[in-house]
Design a protein around this motif. Sequence first.
Motif, PDB file in Angstrom:
ATOM      1  N   LEU A  43       4.820  -2.257   1.654  1.00  0.00           N
ATOM      2  CA  LEU A  43       5.635  -1.408   0.770  1.00  0.00           C
ATOM      3  C   LEU A  43       6.088  -0.090   1.402  1.00  0.00           C
ATOM      4  CD1 LEU A  43       4.134  -1.885  -2.786  1.00  0.00           C
ATOM      5  CD2 LEU A  43       6.386  -2.530  -1.945  1.00  0.00           C
ATOM      6  N   LEU A  96      10.403   1.486   1.637  1.00  0.00           N
ATOM      7  CA  LEU A  96      10.990   2.583   0.860  1.00  0.00           C
ATOM      8  C   LEU A  96      11.898   3.442   1.746  1.00  0.00           C
ATOM      9  CD1 LEU A  96       7.994   3.750  -1.310  1.00  0.00           C
ATOM     10  CD2 LEU A  96       9.737   2.046  -1.783  1.00  0.00           C
ATOM     11  N   PRO A  97      13.000   3.941   1.160  1.00  0.00           N
ATOM     12  CA  PRO A  97      13.873   4.824   1.943  1.00  0.00           C
ATOM     13  C   PRO A  97      13.104   6.067   2.393  1.00  0.00           C
ATOM     14  CG  PRO A  97      14.888   4.242  -0.153  1.00  0.00           C
ATOM     15  CD  PRO A  97      13.496   3.725  -0.197  1.00  0.00           C
ATOM     16  N   THR A 150      14.116   9.049   2.815  1.00  0.00           N
ATOM     17  CA  THR A 150      14.377  10.262   2.046  1.00  0.00           C
ATOM     18  C   THR A 150      13.587  10.258   0.738  1.00  0.00           C
ATOM     19  OG1 THR A 150      16.322   9.215   1.096  1.00  0.00           O
ATOM     20  CG2 THR A 150      16.668  10.636   2.980  1.00  0.00           C
ATOM     21  N   ASP A 207      15.997  11.816   9.106  1.00  0.00           N
ATOM     22  CA  ASP A 207      15.837  11.808   7.652  1.00  0.00           C
ATOM     23  C   ASP A 207      14.585  12.577   7.227  1.00  0.00           C
ATOM     24  OD1 ASP A 207      17.355   9.765   8.681  1.00  0.00           O
ATOM     25  OD2 ASP A 207      16.905   8.355   7.068  1.00  0.00           O
ATOM     26  N   LEU A 220      24.961  -4.878  -0.684  1.00  0.00           N
ATOM     27  CA  LEU A 220      25.427  -6.260  -0.802  1.00  0.00           C
ATOM     28  C   LEU A 220      26.667  -6.508   0.045  1.00  0.00           C
ATOM     29  CD1 LEU A 220      24.920  -7.128  -4.560  1.00  0.00           C
ATOM     30  CD2 LEU A 220      23.757  -8.079  -2.579  1.00  0.00           C
ATOM     31  N   LEU A 245      16.590  -7.993   5.522  1.00  0.00           N
ATOM     32  CA  LEU A 245      16.399  -6.854   6.427  1.00  0.00           C
ATOM     33  C   LEU A 245      17.656  -5.993   6.478  1.00  0.00           C
ATOM     34  CD1 LEU A 245      14.342  -8.320   9.386  1.00  0.00           C
ATOM     35  CD2 LEU A 245      13.583  -7.140   7.338  1.00  0.00           C
ATOM     36  N   LEU A 271      17.881  -4.026   3.263  1.00  0.00           N
ATOM     37  CA  LEU A 271      16.938  -2.906   3.270  1.00  0.00           C
ATOM     38  C   LEU A 271      17.486  -1.766   4.118  1.00  0.00           C
ATOM     39  CD1 LEU A 271      13.387  -4.480   3.581  1.00  0.00           C
ATOM     40  CD2 LEU A 271      14.356  -3.204   1.692  1.00  0.00           C
ATOM     41  N   TRP A 331      20.372  -0.084   2.302  1.00  0.00           N
ATOM     42  CA  TRP A 331      19.887   0.626   1.122  1.00  0.00           C
ATOM     43  C   TRP A 331      19.266   1.958   1.535  1.00  0.00           C
ATOM     44  CZ3 TRP A 331      19.636  -0.833  -4.165  1.00  0.00           C
ATOM     45  CH2 TRP A 331      18.846  -0.009  -4.953  1.00  0.00           C
ATOM     46  N   ASN A 332      18.570   1.957   2.653  1.00  0.00           N
ATOM     47  CA  ASN A 332      17.810   3.135   3.055  1.00  0.00           C
ATOM     48  C   ASN A 332      18.573   4.074   3.963  1.00  0.00           C
ATOM     49  OD1 ASN A 332      15.778   1.966   1.659  1.00  0.00           O
ATOM     50  ND2 ASN A 332      14.627   1.286   3.437  1.00  0.00           N
ATOM     51  N   TYR A 334      20.606   6.825   5.809  1.00  0.00           N
ATOM     52  CA  TYR A 334      20.826   8.197   5.351  1.00  0.00           C
ATOM     53  C   TYR A 334      21.933   8.963   6.074  1.00  0.00           C
ATOM     54  CZ  TYR A 334      19.702  13.094   4.421  1.00  0.00           C
ATOM     55  OH  TYR A 334      19.768  14.417   4.102  1.00  0.00           O
ATOM     56  N   LEU A 348      21.631   6.078  -2.718  1.00  0.00           N
ATOM     57  CA  LEU A 348      20.317   6.617  -3.079  1.00  0.00           C
ATOM     58  C   LEU A 348      19.795   7.636  -2.061  1.00  0.00           C
ATOM     59  CD1 LEU A 348      17.931   6.480  -5.007  1.00  0.00           C
ATOM     60  CD2 LEU A 348      16.963   4.739  -3.529  1.00  0.00           C
ATOM     61  N   ALA A 349      19.869   7.284  -0.768  1.00  0.00           N
ATOM     62  CA  ALA A 349      19.220   8.141   0.227  1.00  0.00           C
ATOM     63  C   ALA A 349      19.789   9.562   0.224  1.00  0.00           C
ATOM     64  CB  ALA A 349      19.307   7.509   1.603  1.00  0.00           C
ATOM     65  N   SER A 388      12.206   3.916  -5.837  1.00  0.00           N
ATOM     66  CA  SER A 388      11.348   2.933  -5.179  1.00  0.00           C
ATOM     67  C   SER A 388      11.327   1.597  -5.894  1.00  0.00           C
ATOM     68  CB  SER A 388       9.909   3.450  -5.109  1.00  0.00           C
ATOM     69  OG  SER A 388       9.877   4.724  -4.549  1.00  0.00           O
ATOM     70  N   LEU A 402      13.150  -1.495  -4.627  1.00  0.00           N
ATOM     71  CA  LEU A 402      12.648  -1.988  -3.351  1.00  0.00           C
ATOM     72  C   LEU A 402      11.290  -2.637  -3.506  1.00  0.00           C
ATOM     73  CD1 LEU A 402      13.838   0.651  -0.842  1.00  0.00           C
ATOM     74  CD2 LEU A 402      14.731  -1.576  -1.391  1.00  0.00           C
ATOM     75  N   ILE A 403      10.467  -2.066  -4.366  1.00  0.00           N
ATOM     76  CA  ILE A 403       9.158  -2.665  -4.582  1.00  0.00           C
ATOM     77  C   ILE A 403       9.335  -4.069  -5.145  1.00  0.00           C
ATOM     78  CG2 ILE A 403       7.069  -2.501  -5.979  1.00  0.00           C
ATOM     79  CD1 ILE A 403       7.201   0.507  -5.612  1.00  0.00           C
ATOM     80  N   VAL A 419      10.486  -6.330  -2.357  1.00  0.00           N
ATOM     81  CA  VAL A 419       9.405  -6.698  -1.431  1.00  0.00           C
ATOM     82  C   VAL A 419       8.460  -7.692  -2.089  1.00  0.00           C
ATOM     83  CG1 VAL A 419       7.392  -5.841  -0.209  1.00  0.00           C
ATOM     84  CG2 VAL A 419       9.530  -4.584  -0.095  1.00  0.00           C
ATOM     85  N   GLN A 459       8.616 -11.099  -0.126  1.00  0.00           N
ATOM     86  CA  GLN A 459       7.659 -10.704   0.906  1.00  0.00           C
ATOM     87  C   GLN A 459       7.679 -11.675   2.070  1.00  0.00           C
ATOM     88  OE1 GLN A 459       4.059 -11.283   2.899  1.00  0.00           O
ATOM     89  NE2 GLN A 459       4.249 -12.410   1.006  1.00  0.00           N
ATOM     90  N   ILE A 508      10.814 -11.418   4.292  1.00  0.00           N
ATOM     91  CA  ILE A 508      10.867 -10.180   5.069  1.00  0.00           C
ATOM     92  C   ILE A 508       9.912 -10.278   6.250  1.00  0.00           C
ATOM     93  CG2 ILE A 508      10.374  -7.725   5.021  1.00  0.00           C
ATOM     94  CD1 ILE A 508      11.268  -7.743   2.094  1.00  0.00           C
ATOM     95  N   LEU A 556      10.890 -10.213  10.202  1.00  0.00           N
ATOM     96  CA  LEU A 556      10.372  -9.242  11.169  1.00  0.00           C
ATOM     97  C   LEU A 556       9.648  -9.939  12.311  1.00  0.00           C
ATOM     98  CD1 LEU A 556       8.967  -6.371   8.963  1.00  0.00           C
ATOM     99  CD2 LEU A 556      10.835  -6.275  10.582  1.00  0.00           C
TER     100      LEU A 556
END
Lengths: 417, 351, 284, 264
Positions: free
Chosen positions: C97, C101-102, C104, C216, D64, D187, D190, D193-194, D196, D211-212, D239, D242-243, D246, D250, D253, D257
Amino acid sequence: MTLRRRLLGVVLASITLLLMATGVPAATIPVSVLMPASFADASAPLVREFNASHPHIRLEVTRGPLDTESVSDLAISSLLLGSSPYDLLLMDVTWTPKYVAAGWLEPLEGWLGDDAMAPLAPGADLGNAFSGHLWRFPMVASMGLLYWRTDLMAAPPRTPMELARISRELQSSGAVRWGYVWQGRQYEGLSTVYLEMLRGFGGRWIVDGSPTLDSKEAVAATRWLEGLIRQGISPPSVVTMAEPQTLQVFAAGQSAFMRNWPYAWNELNRAGSALAGKVGITTMVAEPGQPHVATQGSWGLALTKGSQHKRAAIEALQFLTSEESQTRLYEDFGYTPTRQAVFRDPKLVSAHPELPELEAALADAVLRPLTPVYAQISDLLYRELSRVFTARVSPQQGMEQLQEQTLQLRRTVGGEI
Amino acid sequence: MTAAANTNGSKGALKLQQLGRRVGRQQLLESLSLTVQPGEILALLGPSGCGKSTTLRLLAGLDPASSGQILLGDDDITATPPADRGVALVFQSYALYPHLSVERNLSLGPELRGTRPELIKEDINRVLDLLQLQDLRHRKPAGLSGGQRQRVALGRALLRRPRLMLLDEPMSNLDAKLREELRAELQHILRSIGAPVIYVTHDQHEAMGLADRIAVLERGQLQQVGSAEELYRRPANSFVAGFLGNPSINLLSLRPGLLIGLRPEQLRLAPAGATPASTETSLNAQLTTREWLGDRLLLHLSSANGPLKVMRPSSDTLAAGLQPGAHLEVQWSRGDALCFDARSGERIEPS
Amino acid sequence: MAPALLLLLAVFALPMLQYAWLSTQAQTVLTELEPQPVGLAQWQRLLQDGRFWQDAFQTLRFGLCSVGLELVLGLAVALLLNQPLRGRTLLRTVSLLPWALPTTVMALGWRWIFNDPFGPINLLLAQVGLPTVSFLGDPAITWLSMVWADTWKTTPFVALLLLAGLQTIPADLYEAAALEGANRWQSLRRITLPLLSPYILIAVLFRLAQALGVFDLVQVLTAGGPAGSTESLALYAYINAMRFLDFGYSATLMLAAFLLMLLLSGGAVLLWLVSRPRWAGGQR
Amino acid sequence: MNRLLLILWSLGPMLWQLYTSFRPNATLTGNPMQGGWTLEHYQALLGGNPPFWRYLLNSGVVGLSSTLLTLVVAVPCAYGLSRLGRKTARNVNVLVAIAAAFPYVLLFLALLQLARDLHLGNNLLALSLPYTGLSLPLAILLLQASFRDIPPELEEAARLEGLGLWQRLRWVLLPLMAPAIASASLLIFLFCWNEYPIALTWLSRADLLTLAPAMARIAGASVFTVPYGGFAAATVLGSIPLIVLVLVFQRQIVSGLTQGAIKG
């Protein structure tokens, strides 16, 4: 298969939502303003009123971030992207030269007239013009003030020594935990705090385009602030404090003094506040014979060069900075006016006896250096001060280094700052 | 289009003319010339890396030929794209689509080629019946045994109504018992296609049992083509002689410049010191080990000219009674011995 | 294939070329944001810029410490997850987890967790009567707080990479070693680590490159303070561009950061080549 | 014991944020053991202008569209590379791997200029372009590895059956790639989404923020207090998607990786 279909559904739905939200066709002229969150919230009723009384214009305020630097980042990135979505920007006083040099702003004197500054109170007229043009009209004046506890002392200190002495006495008597809280974090706020002390000790930041930060007055100002932390008059965590954190400590009755802007007055005197009626404001302490100055921190509206609706935007600017608007911003939110007429409004003064105090402080206001590279020199200043306050370097050494760095910056930009 | 053209049974012979393939500096296949008649099954036999799979891929059009021609009937298909050749290939791994059921595995190709659905259905039912796969039509390949998978792969090839049928070691993933069981059935099905069939294998039993003719390849070169018997009796060279026959042939250098090939099953034993008949030759040897193979005995001997293998029926009392270390005479009729040039390996008719 | 490779060139190679050009120009508010050629003046300025060297040092310090810590913790987590435990899937999900998470988002969270005196750690310390720690106010501590936050977020990533490596090591190697009387530490030292070394290298290279570009986290957690002690090269370059509007120098800084990263990654690869067990040479 | 430690280490900070987000601000900075619970932080966030879910939606849209675009570009490229000779492919792959590890924050200035020159700023779908470029390396490596896992005979069989390239991809290869595509998509999603720095410079309209940058710029509820509760509620809301992601994916992902590690 089904997963794919579901995903497709999500995409289509999102796109539709976006289109619905952004693509509203408007017969009216849209005018959009970027403001820091606090001003956006405070001016919301004014905006509603404006839209009701100006059916041909739709004024829309974008609620930017709270803290000044983030708002500046946002404004700059929108301007850098070329087609800025904003017609008006509510700008901090220090941004003007940079924005002007970058060619992002439209001169206002053609719209507002050459005598547009005449109704402004002394002090509020500073920092709006640069290189021969008017770029910004102040909506809210702001200046650094010393908040003091009327219940703990008869009169506020006027010199640094008095402030330290009163603090120590109150601390040892157990009346307060800390003596003095101020904005010590590594950020622009620290520069405003320092400028007041610098002038109070008789020093100057920039003289004729050259820094004088290694003068003995400048070192003394630095040493005094650093001493406050070392002697426990200010809490160690003052080096992480911005305005809200200082207000939090002061409002909780934990400190005898606080350096802050006028807006804190309303908050401290609101119903339910533990300190209501127990707080006074005055200008910053200064060595005997030196001026008690207040760093000017006004916010004003500027018109972007790329605006497609300049005439309507000017209408909105005039409305938002009018006497009526300023009166309401002051009454409801404690934002200091910029127009002389509002300061002299007898009805307002009788309801708010602190108003003349504010007017006097504003008259004592000093500007931070007006230069396109202000961001750089201020960055050097608060960085180096932060180093001194976190005991990385002595005040003497720190100021010498700062002087050297500022000189180097001056060489880099071609000799003038 | 090809399916329609093929239904009328116009199937021609396959002719390879000096077919070659070279990749970089490596000559994978050298000037191969062969003819396979419709309905004939030709086995391509050889050790791994000999070029048999290369040949198959050239025929299928999966790899381009560097030289030579491929003729199918009256058509030169050397440069024809694989899909237009009317060639079917059964892969060693079967190459079934793992995500599709048996039925979909069969129907995918015809469907995408645009064959009429009712025609596909009919065809598939015919093939499923033929291969006894009706009960498995909805299973995925993962749920099938090796033999079943092989049949599905075969079925997919049959559905194409190929003008040329290619099989790449289709039995190598099956266990020995199943292989023998399937051989006859497979032969029957392959003949029924009525097209030239090329069957690649490294297993001589399979080649002998299935094919009408066998082509032996070694290092990209064709060594010999002919019926199993021809290859066995008159191998073109020592390689072919050594590759066919189990246990493999004894190669002895009894005279300088010459290799004598003696098949273990053609050797006889006599007590030490016994004199051979006038048509026979004899060699003194000593028994090292014995393998009992049920109806037969395999004897490993050592002689002054090197090791020897002798295969005798279990009923041979002399052989059965021997103990390791025993001395004896190994005898053979001179007519059975094969002579090879020691340098080139070519067979020489005894003078 | 071609469009994808072209896009890659456009996104990765062109910017570097652009920076190379821009680093020979002055493009600031003083030039009205128009580029003006200045030769190598920006590079000269860079060499004399104490702040660049300080930030380079701080970025390196951050990168090496956090990657080192992540490796150790990641290996521990990977070894734990590689054991046949009950609820392993759940454990794996939970430990994944933080990575998802981002930055930021959680940087904002850490700002509150590290708060002095209201953060949970300081509350606990106060409860036991210990002095609170100024996690974000002391230059000697703040960078460690940053390493902590980064380690928290990125350890799962390293752990997963190493877990992938662990799963390629056949169990009979350990059984053989156990028969020969090796203890757990010895088999970790003699079997696991050597066989894991390619995975460790991948993790180090990837993480090091990312850590040297840390942005970030710094911007949201500390904004570079206090006393500039946590400012990274990327943040300095960002400030130069977006706050000072000094694009020429910003480009110079980013190119310098990139070269520094190449140098380090090359060093890591060399180190690995020199130190890896000899048998591995024949493997590829 | 070890397990407990791991869970505590991983979840502790998040649980503290969860706790904080339900506490009134006053109790957070006063006596922490006192005071009740509140939903005001969430109400403020969701009722703000723009409401917080808008950022989630924006991130979702960018994520997306970037994922789709990346797949469209990466699949043919990965296919092509997987059919190249080992040696050539490896040389290309070294470059692709370098790009995958590249600290892309260094690209923001050049990309900002690109956005200005091509008028791509403040457009969520245009933001997909740099995101696609940035996600491509990883996508290519992952997809290529799994293309290589498909036996070439399957494709050859299809060729012999007369299937064209597109038909082979559509009916044979892509269905077999589904798990790998799912992992790669997750991936990529993610990452987008994250992301920045690029979003920070490409988006300046408040209603378009993802969001970031929204988190970094988040405006407090008031100038008078530090809105710790509001921040915490924002981290919780930010969060949750994303939680969920995941928890649900899971396996994909992890396999994505680890595939990247083994094959890359």
